[in-house]
Design a protein around this motif. Structure first.
Motif, short mmCIF file in Angstrom:
data_model
loop_
_atom_site.label_atom_id
_atom_site.label_comp_id
_atom_site.label_asym_id
_atom_site.label_seq_id
_atom_site.Cartn_x
_atom_site.Cartn_y
_atom_site.Cartn_z
N ASN A 1 77.32 83.67 98.24
CA ASN A 1 79.22 84.79 97.36
C ASN A 1 78.73 86.14 97.21
O ASN A 1 78.95 86.46 96.11
N PRO A 2 78.66 87.39 97.92
CA PRO A 2 79.00 88.08 98.50
C PRO A 2 80.23 88.85 97.22
O PRO A 2 80.98 87.77 96.68
N HIS A 3 80.33 90.14 96.81
CA HIS A 3 81.16 90.54 95.50
C HIS A 3 80.93 89.64 94.61
O HIS A 3 82.81 89.50 94.30
N TYR A 4 80.76 88.99 94.10
CA TYR A 4 81.42 87.94 93.17
C TYR A 4 81.79 88.44 91.94
O TYR A 4 81.80 90.05 91.74
N GLN A 5 82.87 88.09 91.54
CA GLN A 5 83.28 88.28 90.26
C GLN A 5 84.34 87.87 89.48
O GLN A 5 84.24 86.27 89.78
N GLU A 6 84.40 87.81 87.89
CA GLU A 6 84.69 86.79 87.63
C GLU A 6 86.61 87.07 87.48
O GLU A 6 86.81 88.52 88.15
N PRO A 7 87.35 86.05 86.81
CA PRO A 7 88.68 86.13 87.01
C PRO A 7 88.55 87.35 85.95
O PRO A 7 88.42 87.77 84.42
N ILE A 8 89.70 88.60 86.63
CA ILE A 8 90.32 89.35 85.20
C ILE A 8 90.96 88.96 83.84
O ILE A 8 92.50 88.39 84.23
N PRO A 9 90.68 89.22 83.14
CA PRO A 9 91.75 88.58 81.89
C PRO A 9 92.55 89.17 81.78
O PRO A 9 93.26 90.31 81.96
N GLY A 10 93.98 88.82 81.78
CA GLY A 10 95.26 88.56 80.80
C GLY A 10 96.31 88.89 82.64
O GLY A 10 97.32 89.30 82.65
N VAL A 11 95.46 88.36 83.95
CA VAL A 11 96.20 88.67 85.30
C VAL A 11 97.21 87.26 85.49
O VAL A 11 96.21 86.97 85.44
N PRO A 12 98.21 87.42 85.65
CA PRO A 12 99.35 86.21 85.13
C PRO A 12 98.94 85.32 86.81
O PRO A 12 99.71 85.45 87.78
N HIS A 13 97.80 85.05 88.02
CA HIS A 13 97.98 84.97 88.32
C HIS A 13 97.36 83.37 88.64
O HIS A 13 96.87 83.61 88.19
N MET A 14 97.94 82.62 89.57
CA MET A 14 97.85 81.26 89.83
C MET A 14 96.55 80.69 91.45
O MET A 14 96.57 79.88 91.35
N GLY A 15 96.08 82.30 92.21
CA GLY A 15 95.54 81.73 93.20
C GLY A 15 94.16 81.11 92.93
O GLY A 15 93.87 81.11 91.10
N GLU A 16 93.36 80.34 93.41
CA GLU A 16 92.29 80.04 92.49
C GLU A 16 91.15 80.94 92.21
O GLU A 16 90.98 81.95 93.01
N THR A 17 90.00 81.00 90.85
CA THR A 17 89.22 81.86 91.07
C THR A 17 87.77 81.80 92.11
O THR A 17 88.10 80.64 93.10
N ARG A 18 87.58 82.78 92.33
CA ARG A 18 86.11 83.03 92.86
C ARG A 18 85.23 81.00 92.65
O ARG A 18 84.93 80.69 93.37
N GLU A 19 85.07 81.24 90.79
CA GLU A 19 84.11 80.17 90.37
C GLU A 19 85.19 78.92 90.65
O GLU A 19 84.42 77.70 91.50
N THR A 20 86.29 78.44 90.80
CA THR A 20 86.55 77.46 91.33
C THR A 20 86.92 76.91 92.36
O THR A 20 86.31 75.50 93.33
N ARG A 21 87.02 78.49 92.96
CA ARG A 21 86.80 77.81 95.19
C ARG A 21 84.82 77.69 94.80
O ARG A 21 84.91 76.59 96.42
N ILE A 22 84.52 78.26 94.66
CA ILE A 22 82.56 77.42 94.68
C ILE A 22 82.71 76.32 94.03
O ILE A 22 81.97 75.24 94.86
N LEU A 23 83.31 76.23 93.20
CA LEU A 23 83.17 74.35 92.92
C LEU A 23 83.70 73.34 93.84
O LEU A 23 82.67 72.93 94.11
#
Lengths: 233, 233
Positions: free
Chosen positions: A157-179
């Motif tokens: 998974n290129p350009h991997y990144q963790e969720p950005i703290p404090g951003v109120p967005h309900m789309g899936e995180t990268r980790e959620t997608r990979i799981l």
């Protein structure tokens, strides 16, 4: 002996195209004057010619020249005879569709597995994995298959990144997608951060660059792997 | 007469599942006691039973009960006889694969086009567009086709967001991806922010909720559309 670099990105924030990868490419392509550039991922829909010119400009001063795979009358022969490959980033669906439709995916895998040096960036690295099913890209075209080169028994998974703290967005995180991927398939996934690349030399697979990677194995808690580590999952 | 809601998300930040959509669903399903829940998108890989229970809990107190489509011996008959539909979010590839493999996509489109009320959230809204090729989801399974219901002549991008200023990340932005889609296809795309939904009543298509949408037309500069506006692209 496999001699491969799979980079998370072509460009680091605030740097020029390929800048941080130039020493890596000079080592990978030592003694080689001309490589074949695979422009099929077409970032932003640019033409194969434009994209090849961009790659050539990025490599200016290194002594490495590039020739676009699209310029050869016989791409099969071009792949068989190439001294090295660079596959640029862009849209992985577009790249994979083109490689399958031209019957080049398995051939490229065969040639690279036998030792022709290969570097990919982003989409060009995705195709080094078992399949493209952990790409971040939008499915703007429908490829005949999601299978890729399988140069290692993992997906990227290129350009991997963790969720950005404090951003109120309900789309899936990268980790959620990979799981979610692991609810369907068991291939381990390497979350490769910008600034990192995977270096394959024969049977050795190592994480290089400046950042740790996040490793996802089916049924396990994801964990960090330090830069410089061997990847043995 | 078409009677459709396509919502960007099921859940707003800091709210309970479906909370902000409950008044919308009560109006959509006025006079209807039981609807069919389509659980195939399986967020996080949860089971169809678990997902249906979650939807039932979200609707508790509204007088609307749900029955999972997976529980019917004959899903074709279930779709023909349903009084209303709710398709939950999750992975659009998983949802679309299942609907095509069970030969339900065209049937669902037909029944909804004739007037059975339908609400989708996220992946369940993506399938209201012409195709799923502007989804944000990871291609964790390979559907036999990317075609969807085509309840309107547009595609959706749910959970739409602009790049976050100051984040030094070189992956493509949502806008870049949608512009890439338009290098391949001409279908207009509605970038639907969380808190917004599309309301289709007969031939009227309106943007509702709290946020403007970003409209992408091939060859034009993307522009904002205010909440409450008719969508006529």
């Amino acid at each position: 002996m496999k001699n491969v670099v799979l980079a998370s990105t072509s460009t680091l924030y605030g740097e020029k195209y390929l800048q941080y990868l130039l020493p890596v490419m000079q080592e990978l392509f030592a003694g080689i004057e001309e490589i074949v550039f695979i422009p099929y991922a077409r970032p932003g829909g640019i033409s194969h010619d434009e994209y090849t010119a961009r790659a050539a400009a990025g490599l200016a001063g290194t002594g490495i020249t590039v020739k676009g795979l699209h310029t050869f009358a016989d791409p099969v022969q071009a792949i068989r005879e190439a001294k090295g490959f660079f596959t640029g980033g862009g849209n992985t669906f577009v790249l994979v569709k083109q490689l399958h439709e031209l019957k080049l995916m398995d051939l490229l895998s065969e040639v690279v597995s036998k030792g022709t040096p290969y570097i990919g960036a982003s989409a060009g690295s995705n195709i080094g994995g078992v399949n493209m099913q952990t790409t971040n890209d939008m499915p703007i075209v429908y490829p005949p298959s999601f299978q890729t080169m399988g140069l290692m028994p993992y997906n990227l998974n290129p350009h991997y990144q963790e969720p950005i703290p404090g951003v109120p967005h309900m789309g899936e995180t990268r980790e959620t997608r990979i799981l979610e991927f692991h609810t369907q398939q068991s291939i381990p996934v390497i979350g490769l951060r910008e600034g990192s690349w995977i270096r394959i030399k024969g049977n050795e697979i190592r994480l290089e660059g400046s950042m740790p990677a996040k490793i996802f194995e089916q049924g396990k808690t994801p964990y960090e792997l330090a830069a410089g580590s061997d990847i043995k999952i």
